[in-house]
Write a protein that holds these residues in place. Structure first.
Motif, PDB file in Angstrom:
ATOM      1  N   THR A   1       0.978  -1.102   0.114  1.00 30.24           N
ATOM      2  CA  THR A   1      -0.053  -0.176  -0.073  1.00 30.24           C
ATOM      3  C   THR A   1       0.759   1.193   0.103  1.00 30.24           C
ATOM      4  OG1 THR A   1      -1.596  -1.005   1.390  1.00 30.24           O
ATOM      5  CG2 THR A   1      -1.689   1.241   1.360  1.00 30.24           C
ATOM      6  N   ARG A   2       0.608   2.018  -0.894  1.00 33.72           N
ATOM      7  CA  ARG A   2       1.427   3.319  -0.977  1.00 33.72           C
ATOM      8  C   ARG A   2       1.307   4.083   0.353  1.00 33.72           C
ATOM      9  NH1 ARG A   2       5.566   4.529  -3.833  1.00 33.72           N
ATOM     10  NH2 ARG A   2       4.830   3.439  -5.544  1.00 33.72           N
ATOM     11  N   THR A   3       2.312   4.661   0.965  1.00 32.73           N
ATOM     12  CA  THR A   3       2.314   5.309   2.228  1.00 32.73           C
ATOM     13  C   THR A   3       3.498   6.406   2.075  1.00 32.73           C
ATOM     14  OG1 THR A   3       2.059   5.197   4.454  1.00 32.73           O
ATOM     15  CG2 THR A   3       3.677   3.758   3.399  1.00 32.73           C
ATOM     16  N   SER A   4       3.146   7.330   2.805  1.00 30.78           N
ATOM     17  CA  SER A   4       4.317   8.267   2.981  1.00 30.78           C
ATOM     18  C   SER A   4       4.997   8.499   4.192  1.00 30.78           C
ATOM     19  CB  SER A   4       3.607   9.744   2.367  1.00 30.78           C
ATOM     20  OG  SER A   4       2.849  10.502   3.208  1.00 30.78           O
ATOM     21  N   ARG A   5       4.058   7.961   5.114  1.00 33.84           N
ATOM     22  CA  ARG A   5       4.462   8.346   6.587  1.00 33.84           C
ATOM     23  C   ARG A   5       3.991   7.213   7.389  1.00 33.84           C
ATOM     24  NH1 ARG A   5       3.771  13.360  10.472  1.00 33.84           N
ATOM     25  NH2 ARG A   5       3.232  12.252  12.628  1.00 33.84           N
ATOM     26  N   GLN A   6       4.780   6.678   8.612  1.00 34.43           N
ATOM     27  CA  GLN A   6       4.332   5.794   9.289  1.00 34.43           C
ATOM     28  C   GLN A   6       4.848   5.790  10.932  1.00 34.43           C
ATOM     29  OE1 GLN A   6       2.404   2.711   8.628  1.00 34.43           O
ATOM     30  NE2 GLN A   6       2.048   2.568  10.538  1.00 34.43           N
ATOM     31  N   ASP A   7       3.950   5.999  11.832  1.00 37.97           N
ATOM     32  CA  ASP A   7       4.364   6.065  13.019  1.00 37.97           C
ATOM     33  C   ASP A   7       4.632   4.859  13.919  1.00 37.97           C
ATOM     34  OD1 ASP A   7       4.195   9.046  12.967  1.00 37.97           O
ATOM     35  OD2 ASP A   7       2.076   8.922  13.655  1.00 37.97           O
ATOM     36  N   VAL A   8       5.690   4.900  14.573  1.00 42.78           N
ATOM     37  CA  VAL A   8       5.926   3.525  15.739  1.00 42.78           C
ATOM     38  C   VAL A   8       5.943   4.473  17.143  1.00 42.78           C
ATOM     39  CG1 VAL A   8       7.552   2.050  16.350  1.00 42.78           C
ATOM     40  CG2 VAL A   8       7.173   2.301  13.958  1.00 42.78           C
ATOM     41  N   ARG A   9       4.943   3.617  17.962  1.00 43.86           N
ATOM     42  CA  ARG A   9       4.862   4.187  19.233  1.00 43.86           C
ATOM     43  C   ARG A   9       5.353   3.314  20.458  1.00 43.86           C
ATOM     44  NH1 ARG A   9       1.948   8.789  19.498  1.00 43.86           N
ATOM     45  NH2 ARG A   9       0.672   9.457  17.650  1.00 43.86           N
ATOM     46  N   TYR A  10       6.023   3.723  21.320  1.00 44.77           N
ATOM     47  CA  TYR A  10       6.333   3.205  22.537  1.00 44.77           C
ATOM     48  C   TYR A  10       5.488   4.050  23.629  1.00 44.77           C
ATOM     49  CZ  TYR A  10      10.102   0.751  19.857  1.00 44.77           C
ATOM     50  OH  TYR A  10      10.658  -0.050  19.002  1.00 44.77           O
ATOM     51  N   PRO A  11       5.402   3.344  24.889  1.00 44.15           N
ATOM     52  CA  PRO A  11       4.814   4.204  25.822  1.00 44.15           C
ATOM     53  C   PRO A  11       5.298   5.590  25.936  1.00 44.15           C
ATOM     54  CG  PRO A  11       5.173   1.896  26.568  1.00 44.15           C
ATOM     55  CD  PRO A  11       5.982   2.017  25.514  1.00 44.15           C
ATOM     56  N   ALA A  12       6.549   5.799  25.935  1.00 47.07           N
ATOM     57  CA  ALA A  12       7.101   7.279  26.372  1.00 47.07           C
ATOM     58  C   ALA A  12       7.959   7.717  25.330  1.00 47.07           C
ATOM     59  CB  ALA A  12       7.662   7.219  27.541  1.00 47.07           C
ATOM     60  N   ALA A  13       7.803   7.017  23.978  1.00 41.77           N
ATOM     61  CA  ALA A  13       8.483   7.485  22.889  1.00 41.77           C
ATOM     62  C   ALA A  13       7.911   7.354  21.367  1.00 41.77           C
ATOM     63  CB  ALA A  13       9.953   6.843  22.794  1.00 41.77           C
ATOM     64  N   ARG A  14       8.160   8.067  20.562  1.00 44.89           N
ATOM     65  CA  ARG A  14       7.520   7.891  19.019  1.00 44.89           C
ATOM     66  C   ARG A  14       8.406   8.237  18.104  1.00 44.89           C
ATOM     67  NH1 ARG A  14       4.893  11.853  16.164  1.00 44.89           N
ATOM     68  NH2 ARG A  14       5.051  13.435  17.580  1.00 44.89           N
ATOM     69  N   PHE A  15       8.380   7.252  17.220  1.00 38.30           N
ATOM     70  CA  PHE A  15       9.386   7.268  15.848  1.00 38.30           C
ATOM     71  C   PHE A  15       8.441   7.623  14.821  1.00 38.30           C
ATOM     72  CE2 PHE A  15      12.074   5.173  18.905  1.00 38.30           C
ATOM     73  CZ  PHE A  15      13.191   5.748  18.527  1.00 38.30           C
ATOM     74  N   THR A  16       8.817   8.311  13.684  1.00 44.75           N
ATOM     75  CA  THR A  16       8.139   8.481  12.560  1.00 44.75           C
ATOM     76  C   THR A  16       8.994   8.383  11.347  1.00 44.75           C
ATOM     77  OG1 THR A  16       6.643  10.204  13.483  1.00 44.75           O
ATOM     78  CG2 THR A  16       6.530  10.314  11.241  1.00 44.75           C
ATOM     79  N   PHE A  17       8.514   7.697  10.252  1.00 44.53           N
ATOM     80  CA  PHE A  17       9.412   7.209   9.164  1.00 44.53           C
ATOM     81  C   PHE A  17       8.551   7.851   7.889  1.00 44.53           C
ATOM     82  CE2 PHE A  17      10.009   3.998  12.290  1.00 44.53           C
ATOM     83  CZ  PHE A  17      11.383   3.973  12.414  1.00 44.53           C
ATOM     84  N   THR A  18       9.179   8.736   7.201  1.00 48.83           N
ATOM     85  CA  THR A  18       8.594   9.561   5.912  1.00 48.83           C
ATOM     86  C   THR A  18       9.439   9.267   5.070  1.00 48.83           C
ATOM     87  OG1 THR A  18       8.132  11.441   7.599  1.00 48.83           O
ATOM     88  CG2 THR A  18       7.917  11.821   5.499  1.00 48.83           C
TER      89      THR A  18
END
Length: 322
Positions: free
Chosen positions: A197-214
């Motif tokens: 699926t075409r996507t430009s952004r994906q978030d990954v969440r931990y309880p107290a941290a967040r990563f974003t891949f663009t």
């Protein structure tokens, strides 16, 4: 040719080609395997495998950023630690930066994760007293400052404990028996002709941290951000990777605690589960499998066909199920 769990292939080439073609892969990708004397890295799929595997535990709180040397890592693992924060385990082999860090303490989960690398070197700044016997008995070359004092340096630009850095080439001089890069289950090649699926952004969440891949078309890579800000290194700007693996795992409480009484999470990397693979501006539903600690980790489509990565550095986010 059927996958045997990270240690090799059995059967005929015709079988794997048929399975790959059924998944929409090209004949080249269906049989794509690196690290068997072809000069390519089994960790990145690119030329130059390197001589030894060095894993370094990297600090990842705000006071530790920007980090140094991570742009040269073949694989970057993120895992949950105390208080819901994250920490990085960087794996180097193809390229060794002059300096990497800040280096912080090891966790019990690291030992299970590293079993698939054979007998790698592990650089870390310390460990809880209850963990030290496990580190000493684990199939690793333990490289805390006491074992390789010439390999560590303190930076005057930051406050302790976020100012300890490793000189990788010096560290490996104290790790003559560290294992060479070998197959850990990764496969590289063109994307499946179908699916994704075409996507430009994906978030990954931990309880107290967040990563974003663009996704960046101009760089042909995924740009990494953390807690809403670009994830930078001191010498290469915003970090970018070729493939992102979001691997859903069991995260449970271990028997260990930090000095403030917070329970240390244990991330289970042996088993199986769901994953999401980001490559070439698309996301692919996948399944991961690692039957035993000494096996590598394979990633397949829901139909069971190998799901290859884009050659280049890999980010593996070990995230809690659910």
């Amino acid at each position: 040719m059927a996958w045997t769990g990270g240690t090799g292939w059995t059967g005929s080439r015709r079988t794997v080609l048929a399975a790959g073609l059924a998944a929409g892969l090209s004949p080249l990708v269906a049989g794509c395997q690196t690290g068997d004397g072809d000069g390519k890295s089994p960790f990145t799929g690119k030329d130059g495998a390197g001589d030894k595997v060095l894993a370094v535990k990297i600090d990842n709180i705000a006071a530790a950023r920007p980090q140094t040397g991570l742009e040269d890592a073949d694989i970057l693992y993120t895992e949950e630690v105390e208080a819901g924060l994250s920490r990085i385990l960087a794996v180097f082999a193809s390229h060794l930066p002059d300096r990497v860090g800040p280096v912080r303490s090891a966790r019990e989960s690291d030992l299970e994760l590293l079993r698939q690398f054979g007998h790698p070197a592990l650089a870390y700044s310390g460990a809880q007293s209850k963990l030290r016997p496990m580190l000493e008995s684990a199939p690793i070359v333990a490289l805390p400052p006491g074992e390789a004092p010439d390999a560590y340096v303190r930076s005057p630009d930051r406050a302790a404990p976020h100012n300890l850095y490793l000189r990788p080439s010096r560290a490996l001089k104290a790790a003559s028996d560290a294992s060479a890069p070998a197959d850990i289950g990764f496969r590289f090649g063109a994307a499946p002709a179908k699916g994704g699926t075409r996507t430009s952004r994906q978030d990954v969440r931990y309880p107290a941290a967040r990563f974003t891949f663009t996704w960046s078309e101009s760089r042909d890579r995924w740009l990494v951000a953390m807690d809403g800000s670009p994830f930078r290194t001191t010498s290469a700007g915003q970090l970018a990777v070729s493939t992102v693996v979001i691997q859903h795992v069991t995260v449970r409480s271990s028997r260990l605690h930090d000095k403030w009484g917070s329970t240390t999470p244990y991330t289970e990397t042996v088993g199986s589960g769901d994953a999401l693979i980001l490559r070439d501006g698309k996301k692919y539903q996948a399944e991961w499998s690692r039957p035993a600690p000494d096996n590598g980790t394979t990633y397949t489509t829901p139909e069971g066909h190998p799901l290859p990565f884009t050659p280049g550095p890999i980010w593996v986010a070990l995230t809690p199920k659910g």
